[in-house]
Motif scaffolding. Structure first.
Motif, PDB file in Angstrom:
ATOM      1  N   MET A   1      45.988 -84.212  11.661  1.00 37.62           N
ATOM      2  CA  MET A   1      46.526 -85.251  10.838  1.00 37.62           C
ATOM      3  C   MET A   1      45.388 -86.144  10.356  1.00 37.62           C
ATOM      4  SD  MET A   1      49.568 -87.978  11.124  1.00 37.62           S
ATOM      5  CE  MET A   1      50.070 -88.072  12.664  1.00 37.62           C
ATOM      6  N   ILE A   2      45.445 -86.539   9.062  1.00 39.25           N
ATOM      7  CA  ILE A   2      44.412 -87.385   8.468  1.00 39.25           C
ATOM      8  C   ILE A   2      44.801 -88.846   8.684  1.00 39.25           C
ATOM      9  CG2 ILE A   2      43.290 -88.035   6.318  1.00 39.25           C
ATOM     10  CD1 ILE A   2      43.915 -85.216   5.316  1.00 39.25           C
ATOM     11  N   PRO A   3      43.891 -89.642   9.237  1.00 41.27           N
ATOM     12  CA  PRO A   3      44.217 -91.050   9.452  1.00 41.27           C
ATOM     13  C   PRO A   3      44.300 -91.787   8.114  1.00 41.27           C
ATOM     14  CG  PRO A   3      41.955 -90.636  10.065  1.00 41.27           C
ATOM     15  CD  PRO A   3      42.566 -89.310   9.752  1.00 41.27           C
ATOM     16  N   ARG A   4      45.192 -92.764   8.014  1.00 46.09           N
ATOM     17  CA  ARG A   4      45.368 -93.559   6.810  1.00 46.09           C
ATOM     18  C   ARG A   4      44.305 -94.653   6.763  1.00 46.09           C
ATOM     19  NH1 ARG A   4      51.486 -94.694   5.506  1.00 46.09           N
ATOM     20  NH2 ARG A   4      50.799 -94.116   3.456  1.00 46.09           N
ATOM     21  N   PRO A   5      43.788 -94.962   5.591  1.00 49.78           N
ATOM     22  CA  PRO A   5      42.811 -96.040   5.501  1.00 49.78           C
ATOM     23  C   PRO A   5      43.467 -97.381   5.834  1.00 49.78           C
ATOM     24  CG  PRO A   5      43.266 -95.104   3.346  1.00 49.78           C
ATOM     25  CD  PRO A   5      44.031 -94.305   4.331  1.00 49.78           C
ATOM     26  N   THR A   6      42.743 -98.181   6.558  1.00 44.45           N
ATOM     27  CA  THR A   6      43.305 -99.456   6.979  1.00 44.45           C
ATOM     28  C   THR A   6      42.603-100.634   6.335  1.00 44.45           C
ATOM     29  OG1 THR A   6      41.848 -99.431   8.894  1.00 44.45           O
ATOM     30  CG2 THR A   6      44.067 -98.571   9.200  1.00 44.45           C
ATOM     31  N   THR A   7      41.435-100.428   5.800  1.00 46.29           N
ATOM     32  CA  THR A   7      40.726-101.549   5.188  1.00 46.29           C
ATOM     33  C   THR A   7      41.081-101.650   3.708  1.00 46.29           C
ATOM     34  OG1 THR A   7      38.807-100.238   4.584  1.00 46.29           O
ATOM     35  CG2 THR A   7      38.789-101.247   6.771  1.00 46.29           C
ATOM     36  N   ARG A   8      40.980-102.841   3.178  1.00 47.42           N
ATOM     37  CA  ARG A   8      41.286-103.083   1.766  1.00 47.42           C
ATOM     38  C   ARG A   8      40.331-102.306   0.863  1.00 47.42           C
ATOM     39  NH1 ARG A   8      44.095-106.909  -1.035  1.00 47.42           N
ATOM     40  NH2 ARG A   8      43.270-107.495  -3.056  1.00 47.42           N
ATOM     41  N   LYS A   9      39.086-102.228   1.239  1.00 45.86           N
ATOM     42  CA  LYS A   9      38.086-101.515   0.447  1.00 45.86           C
ATOM     43  C   LYS A   9      38.435-100.032   0.342  1.00 45.86           C
ATOM     44  CE  LYS A   9      33.120-101.171  -0.066  1.00 45.86           C
ATOM     45  NZ  LYS A   9      31.826-101.500   0.508  1.00 45.86           N
ATOM     46  N   ALA A  10      38.906 -99.446   1.396  1.00 46.88           N
ATOM     47  CA  ALA A  10      39.248 -98.025   1.393  1.00 46.88           C
ATOM     48  C   ALA A  10      40.470 -97.753   0.514  1.00 46.88           C
ATOM     49  CB  ALA A  10      39.505 -97.541   2.808  1.00 46.88           C
ATOM     50  N   ARG A  11      41.380 -98.715   0.411  1.00 46.58           N
ATOM     51  CA  ARG A  11      42.580 -98.519  -0.405  1.00 46.58           C
ATOM     52  C   ARG A  11      42.303 -98.726  -1.891  1.00 46.58           C
ATOM     53  NH1 ARG A  11      46.715-102.363   2.369  1.00 46.58           N
ATOM     54  NH2 ARG A  11      44.775-103.400   2.854  1.00 46.58           N
ATOM     55  N   THR A  12      41.380 -99.576  -2.247  1.00 46.86           N
ATOM     56  CA  THR A  12      41.119 -99.851  -3.660  1.00 46.86           C
ATOM     57  C   THR A  12      40.117 -98.888  -4.278  1.00 46.86           C
ATOM     58  OG1 THR A  12      39.424-101.451  -3.080  1.00 46.86           O
ATOM     59  CG2 THR A  12      41.644-102.300  -3.453  1.00 46.86           C
ATOM     60  N   GLY A  13      39.432 -98.120  -3.487  1.00 48.54           N
ATOM     61  CA  GLY A  13      38.451 -97.160  -4.004  1.00 48.54           C
ATOM     62  C   GLY A  13      39.037 -96.174  -4.993  1.00 48.54           C
ATOM     63  N   PRO A  14      40.112 -95.441  -4.636  1.00 44.61           N
ATOM     64  CA  PRO A  14      40.703 -94.489  -5.588  1.00 44.61           C
ATOM     65  C   PRO A  14      41.263 -95.165  -6.833  1.00 44.61           C
ATOM     66  CG  PRO A  14      41.442 -94.020  -3.361  1.00 44.61           C
ATOM     67  CD  PRO A  14      40.692 -95.310  -3.309  1.00 44.61           C
ATOM     68  N   VAL A  15      41.796 -96.360  -6.685  1.00 45.12           N
ATOM     69  CA  VAL A  15      42.330 -97.083  -7.833  1.00 45.12           C
ATOM     70  C   VAL A  15      41.201 -97.439  -8.793  1.00 45.12           C
ATOM     71  CG1 VAL A  15      43.504 -99.192  -8.566  1.00 45.12           C
ATOM     72  CG2 VAL A  15      44.280 -97.980  -6.527  1.00 45.12           C
ATOM     73  N   ALA A  16      40.082 -97.875  -8.265  1.00 43.94           N
ATOM     74  CA  ALA A  16      38.934 -98.222  -9.099  1.00 43.94           C
ATOM     75  C   ALA A  16      38.409 -97.000  -9.841  1.00 43.94           C
ATOM     76  CB  ALA A  16      37.834 -98.841  -8.247  1.00 43.94           C
ATOM     77  N   ILE A  17      38.415 -95.860  -9.197  1.00 40.00           N
ATOM     78  CA  ILE A  17      37.943 -94.627  -9.848  1.00 40.00           C
ATOM     79  C   ILE A  17      38.863 -94.252 -10.999  1.00 40.00           C
ATOM     80  CG2 ILE A  17      37.622 -92.145  -9.510  1.00 40.00           C
ATOM     81  CD1 ILE A  17      36.653 -92.833  -6.666  1.00 40.00           C
TER      82      ILE A  17
END
Length: 72
Positions: free
Chosen positions: A1-17
């Motif tokens: 199982m892949i762990p879910r990102p918990t930091t704000r930076k990890a969640r906004t990375g794909p959105v920024a791309i």
């Protein structure tokens, strides 16, 4: 199982791309062409981008300007 990102930076990375890709791939639309139209009823001529009606025939074009003077 892949762990879910918990930091704000990890969640906004794909959105920024995705936003970066959308802004760099803008479409460059050209203005619509102008055509000279002739009336089938009285042989009048007008310059328009679309047909003035059913009784009009396109006789020349495309042009770059609204006066139908500059060929495209």
């Amino acid at each position: 199982m892949i762990p879910r990102p918990t930091t704000r930076k990890a969640r906004t990375g794909p959105v920024a791309i995705v936003l970066a890709l959308l802004t760099t791939s803008t479409l460059h639309a050209a203005p619509a062409a102008w055509y000279r139209w002739e009336s089938q009823l009285d042989a009048r001529r007008v310059c328009a981008q679309t047909s003035p009606g059913a009784a009009w025939t396109r006789v020349s074009g495309p042009f770059r300007d609204a006066g139908c003077r500059q060929p495209r």
